[in-house]
Design a protein around this motif. Structure first.
Motif, PDB file in Angstrom:
ATOM      1  N   GLU A  16     -20.456  -7.452 -13.411  1.00  0.00           N
ATOM      2  CA  GLU A  16     -19.584  -6.405 -13.635  1.00  0.00           C
ATOM      3  C   GLU A  16     -18.085  -7.491 -13.947  1.00  0.00           C
ATOM      4  O   GLU A  16     -17.860  -8.715 -13.180  1.00  0.00           O
ATOM      5  CB  GLU A  16     -18.859  -5.806 -12.342  1.00  0.00           C
ATOM      6  N   HIS A  17     -17.649  -6.924 -14.977  1.00  0.00           N
ATOM      7  CA  HIS A  17     -16.472  -8.054 -15.619  1.00  0.00           C
ATOM      8  C   HIS A  17     -15.172  -7.937 -14.476  1.00  0.00           C
ATOM      9  O   HIS A  17     -14.349  -9.204 -13.858  1.00  0.00           O
ATOM     10  CB  HIS A  17     -15.730  -7.679 -16.996  1.00  0.00           C
ATOM     11  N   HIS A  18     -15.121  -6.991 -13.546  1.00  0.00           N
ATOM     12  CA  HIS A  18     -14.460  -6.876 -11.962  1.00  0.00           C
ATOM     13  C   HIS A  18     -14.770  -6.199 -11.473  1.00  0.00           C
ATOM     14  O   HIS A  18     -15.180  -4.379 -11.780  1.00  0.00           O
ATOM     15  CB  HIS A  18     -13.092  -7.057 -12.679  1.00  0.00           C
ATOM     16  N   ARG A  19     -15.231  -6.346  -9.842  1.00  0.00           N
ATOM     17  CA  ARG A  19     -15.139  -5.494  -9.027  1.00  0.00           C
ATOM     18  C   ARG A  19     -14.379  -4.757  -8.218  1.00  0.00           C
ATOM     19  O   ARG A  19     -14.138  -4.137  -7.237  1.00  0.00           O
ATOM     20  CB  ARG A  19     -16.279  -5.745  -8.117  1.00  0.00           C
ATOM     21  N   LEU A  20     -12.809  -5.488  -8.110  1.00  0.00           N
ATOM     22  CA  LEU A  20     -11.973  -4.969  -7.388  1.00  0.00           C
ATOM     23  C   LEU A  20     -11.039  -6.143  -8.025  1.00  0.00           C
ATOM     24  O   LEU A  20     -11.081  -6.562  -8.552  1.00  0.00           O
ATOM     25  CB  LEU A  20     -12.104  -5.215  -5.546  1.00  0.00           C
ATOM     26  N   ALA A  21      -9.731  -4.871  -8.282  1.00  0.00           N
ATOM     27  CA  ALA A  21      -8.855  -5.591  -8.683  1.00  0.00           C
ATOM     28  C   ALA A  21      -7.326  -4.982  -7.074  1.00  0.00           C
ATOM     29  O   ALA A  21      -7.316  -3.933  -6.333  1.00  0.00           O
ATOM     30  CB  ALA A  21      -8.121  -4.651  -9.788  1.00  0.00           C
ATOM     31  N   ILE A  22      -6.522  -6.286  -7.398  1.00  0.00           N
ATOM     32  CA  ILE A  22      -5.929  -6.439  -5.930  1.00  0.00           C
ATOM     33  C   ILE A  22      -4.478  -6.193  -7.181  1.00  0.00           C
ATOM     34  O   ILE A  22      -3.992  -6.482  -7.560  1.00  0.00           O
ATOM     35  CB  ILE A  22      -5.623  -7.632  -5.596  1.00  0.00           C
ATOM     36  N   ALA A  23      -3.478  -5.045  -7.004  1.00  0.00           N
ATOM     37  CA  ALA A  23      -2.174  -4.553  -7.424  1.00  0.00           C
ATOM     38  C   ALA A  23      -1.401  -5.208  -5.785  1.00  0.00           C
ATOM     39  O   ALA A  23      -0.918  -4.087  -5.606  1.00  0.00           O
ATOM     40  CB  ALA A  23      -2.702  -3.649  -8.034  1.00  0.00           C
ATOM     41  N   GLY A  24      -0.104  -6.184  -6.625  1.00  0.00           N
ATOM     42  CA  GLY A  24       0.669  -6.645  -5.471  1.00  0.00           C
ATOM     43  C   GLY A  24       1.861  -5.443  -5.526  1.00  0.00           C
ATOM     44  O   GLY A  24       2.700  -5.108  -7.044  1.00  0.00           O
ATOM     45  N   VAL A  25       2.782  -4.348  -4.798  1.00  0.00           N
ATOM     46  CA  VAL A  25       3.383  -3.990  -5.158  1.00  0.00           C
ATOM     47  C   VAL A  25       4.820  -4.323  -3.865  1.00  0.00           C
ATOM     48  O   VAL A  25       4.069  -4.106  -2.806  1.00  0.00           O
ATOM     49  CB  VAL A  25       3.010  -2.486  -4.865  1.00  0.00           C
ATOM     50  N   PRO A  26       5.620  -5.362  -4.446  1.00  0.00           N
ATOM     51  CA  PRO A  26       6.590  -5.426  -3.103  1.00  0.00           C
ATOM     52  C   PRO A  26       7.320  -4.350  -2.172  1.00  0.00           C
ATOM     53  O   PRO A  26       7.603  -3.236  -3.072  1.00  0.00           O
ATOM     54  CB  PRO A  26       7.188  -6.501  -4.178  1.00  0.00           C
ATOM     55  N   GLY A  27       7.274  -4.425  -1.288  1.00  0.00           N
ATOM     56  CA  GLY A  27       8.277  -3.612  -0.511  1.00  0.00           C
ATOM     57  C   GLY A  27       7.229  -2.217  -0.296  1.00  0.00           C
ATOM     58  O   GLY A  27       7.865  -0.826   0.018  1.00  0.00           O
ATOM     59  N   LEU A  28       6.620  -2.567  -0.332  1.00  0.00           N
ATOM     60  CA  LEU A  28       5.140  -0.775  -0.128  1.00  0.00           C
ATOM     61  C   LEU A  28       5.435  -0.682   0.891  1.00  0.00           C
ATOM     62  O   LEU A  28       5.630  -1.513   1.876  1.00  0.00           O
ATOM     63  CB  LEU A  28       4.103  -1.175  -1.090  1.00  0.00           C
ATOM     64  N   ALA A  29       5.583   0.978   1.352  1.00  0.00           N
ATOM     65  CA  ALA A  29       5.237   1.409   2.710  1.00  0.00           C
ATOM     66  C   ALA A  29       4.029   0.972   3.213  1.00  0.00           C
ATOM     67  O   ALA A  29       2.912   0.800   2.915  1.00  0.00           O
ATOM     68  CB  ALA A  29       5.772   2.824   3.032  1.00  0.00           C
ATOM     69  N   GLU A  30       3.899   0.907   4.171  1.00  0.00           N
ATOM     70  CA  GLU A  30       1.979  -0.019   5.101  1.00  0.00           C
ATOM     71  C   GLU A  30       2.040   1.740   5.125  1.00  0.00           C
ATOM     72  O   GLU A  30       2.542   2.714   5.258  1.00  0.00           O
ATOM     73  CB  GLU A  30       2.961   0.371   6.437  1.00  0.00           C
ATOM     74  N   GLN A  31       0.144   1.774   5.364  1.00  0.00           N
ATOM     75  CA  GLN A  31      -0.071   3.068   4.796  1.00  0.00           C
ATOM     76  C   GLN A  31      -0.257   3.328   7.095  1.00  0.00           C
ATOM     77  O   GLN A  31      -0.976   3.336   7.339  1.00  0.00           O
ATOM     78  CB  GLN A  31      -1.603   2.860   4.769  1.00  0.00           C
ATOM     79  N   PRO A  32      -0.066   5.113   6.615  1.00  0.00           N
ATOM     80  CA  PRO A  32      -0.064   5.923   7.806  1.00  0.00           C
ATOM     81  C   PRO A  32      -2.188   5.620   9.086  1.00  0.00           C
ATOM     82  O   PRO A  32      -2.670   5.837   7.894  1.00  0.00           O
ATOM     83  CB  PRO A  32       0.643   6.325   8.291  1.00  0.00           C
TER      84      PRO A  32
END
Length: 187
Positions: free
Chosen positions: A63-79
């Protein structure tokens, strides 16, 4: 048959429900871009197909990609323990591949938080750098039909979660040549 006739047949209401052919990919949002890319490359044996420092596409198969990682600076932690996806799962070809991956990751300092024989799968669970669950598994039954039959059985109903196991013990038994059926059958 003409192209137009073929296309009309494809769109016909009587075709009923059409299901996806496969799950294509998962996209993870994170404030830890580089760490997440490294972690998933390590855990999945993936390679980066493209990265611009904010968005990376990873694959480990055709598959051309199975996973993508999107960097979002300052993104809040997930509770913890809120609604959303609990984990994503990846299936290995056989028990030896799963156990070798456990050993390789342990050598990299990546330890599981839960190891369970669900019955239809033997699963080893990890947390990525953001704390999201990743299940590495192997099917224990010969077919999807066999798994479906077992899941509809009273055995599954009595324990739908499974039995916790020690991966080090399973490795010792695997190396000693214990039959696969005995290693994979849920106790």
């Amino acid at each position: 048959m003409s192209i137009q006739e073929d296309r009309k047949r494809k769109l016909a209401e009587n075709r009923g429900r059409i299901v996806p052919r496969k799950l294509a990919h998962v996209v993870r949002r994170t404030p830890r871009f580089e760490e997440m890319v490294r972690w998933y490359c390590t855990v999945l044996g993936a390679e980066v197909v493209h990265s611009n420092g904010m968005l990376a596409f990873l694959t480990y198969d055709d598959e051309h990609h199975r996973l993508a990682i999107a960097g979002v600076p300052g993104l809040a932690e997930q509770p913890g323990m809120t609604a959303g996806t609990d984990h994503i799962a990846f299936t290995f070809a056989d028990l030896g591949d799963l156990l070798q991956t456990f050993l390789r990751l342990k050598g990299e300092g990546i330890e599981p938080y839960w190891c369970v024989n669900h019955g239809p799968t033997i699963s080893i669970y990890y947390k990525d750098p953001d704390g999201s669950g990743v299940e590495l598994q192997v099917d224990t039954m010969p077919s999807g039909e066999a798994i479906d039959h077992w899941m509809r059985s009273g055995e599954f109903d009595a324990n739908p979660i499974g039995i916790v196991f020690d991966p080090e013990d399973l490795i010792r038994r695997y190396e000693a040549g214990e039959p696969l059926e005995k290693l994979t059958t849920r106790p």
